[in-house]
Design a protein around this motif. Sequence first.
Motif, short mmCIF file in Angstrom:
data_model
loop_
_atom_site.label_atom_id
_atom_site.label_comp_id
_atom_site.label_asym_id
_atom_site.label_seq_id
_atom_site.Cartn_x
_atom_site.Cartn_y
_atom_site.Cartn_z
N GLU A 235 10.11 -11.23 5.82
CA GLU A 235 8.69 -10.87 5.73
C GLU A 235 8.26 -10.10 6.97
N CYS A 238 9.47 -6.57 6.73
CA CYS A 238 8.67 -5.76 5.81
C CYS A 238 7.34 -5.34 6.46
N ARG A 239 6.73 -6.26 7.17
CA ARG A 239 5.47 -5.94 7.84
C ARG A 239 5.67 -4.86 8.91
N LEU A 241 7.98 -2.62 8.94
CA LEU A 241 8.21 -1.36 8.23
C LEU A 241 6.88 -0.76 7.78
N GLY A 242 5.97 -1.60 7.33
CA GLY A 242 4.64 -1.12 6.95
C GLY A 242 3.91 -0.45 8.09
N ILE A 260 10.29 5.27 0.21
CA ILE A 260 11.09 4.32 0.98
C ILE A 260 12.52 4.43 0.47
N VAL A 265 16.37 -1.96 1.86
CA VAL A 265 15.25 -2.54 1.12
C VAL A 265 15.54 -2.77 -0.36
N PHE A 272 10.27 -7.51 -1.46
CA PHE A 272 9.56 -6.44 -0.76
C PHE A 272 8.23 -6.13 -1.43
N SER A 275 5.70 -8.64 -0.45
CA SER A 275 5.56 -8.85 0.98
C SER A 275 4.25 -8.29 1.52
N PHE A 277 4.02 -5.76 3.34
CA PHE A 277 4.24 -4.35 3.68
C PHE A 277 2.97 -3.53 3.50
N SER A 278 2.36 -3.60 2.32
CA SER A 278 1.21 -2.74 2.04
C SER A 278 0.00 -3.12 2.90
N LEU A 281 0.73 -1.68 6.31
CA LEU A 281 0.60 -0.23 6.20
C LEU A 281 -0.81 0.23 6.51
#
Length: 320
Positions: A235, A238-239, A241-242, A260, A265, A272, A275, A277-278, A281
């Motif tokens: 997690e 993923c964050r 990466l966001g 991506i 991933v 994902f 997660s 991520f968004s 972002l």
Amino acid sequence: MKTALVGDIGGTNARFALWRDQRIEQIRVIPTADHARPELAILAYLSEVDQPLKALEAVCLACAGPVGGDLFRFTNNHWQLSREAFCRELGVKELLLINDFTAMALGMTRLHDGERITVCDGEPEPGRPRLVIGPGTGLGVAGLLPLSGGGWRALPGEGGHICLPVGSEREAAIWAHLHRSLGHVNAEAVLSGPGLLTLYRACCALDGQQVALDSPAAITKAALAGDAYAAAVLEQFCRWLGRIVGDNVLTLGARGGVYIVGGVVPRFAEMFLRSGFSEALREKGQMSRYFDRLPVWLVTAPYPGLEGAGVALQPLLEGA
């Protein structure tokens, strides 16, 4: 029909194919550790697919690292290549070297139905750049720019080596731990296959947890099997990466959308999609609304780098 060879060479694997009639054929994946030099890997590939070297019109190699001059040293493996020596040894008239994420970006123009998953719904703004980014052996970043007369231009860079951003107290603690051992903490120190293992070990050190997993694959497998600690590390991955994607969208003005990519991933695609991520972002303060209706896709195409290498090579073949 002209025949060329295209290659997509990363830190761990070299992917080769023949490029005929604007299509890739005879795809093979060869570990870079199996050969001392790229020339030897290519000769082994041609032998395996029964392709005479003399029949090749040209070669395009997409290589991890900045491309320029005669000598190229690969960023994440032991290979190096001299353009002049390569052409002389293999008898190749035309050798095109491009950055691996130039090829990856151009590969996005060749995606077929079912080769991408929607992460964030939205509509690409016409005429605006698109961002291509993804963790693999390293973290690759490129832009894809629409041309006024049609078509696309790839804008390569070395965005994986920018500073890793910090967006929470937890991230600050992890960053500080990494800084003590690494000095400069770049994005791919965490956002890559090896980086996932680095992140896991750093979290274990901070939390007093035993290091029970010894590879990125083991961390992913444990997380998917319900291991709460491994899932928390994934997690965090993923964050982060966001955050990096968001920074690059703002810098490039990539309102055309985000792809991506990479081999990491897709291995935990469903996790994902669930997660943070968004959310990460969009955590850009007064610029958070910039991400409204920004489309983000997770690319699942098997060989976009090879496709992109062929796209880059095609004008040269047509002019030959």
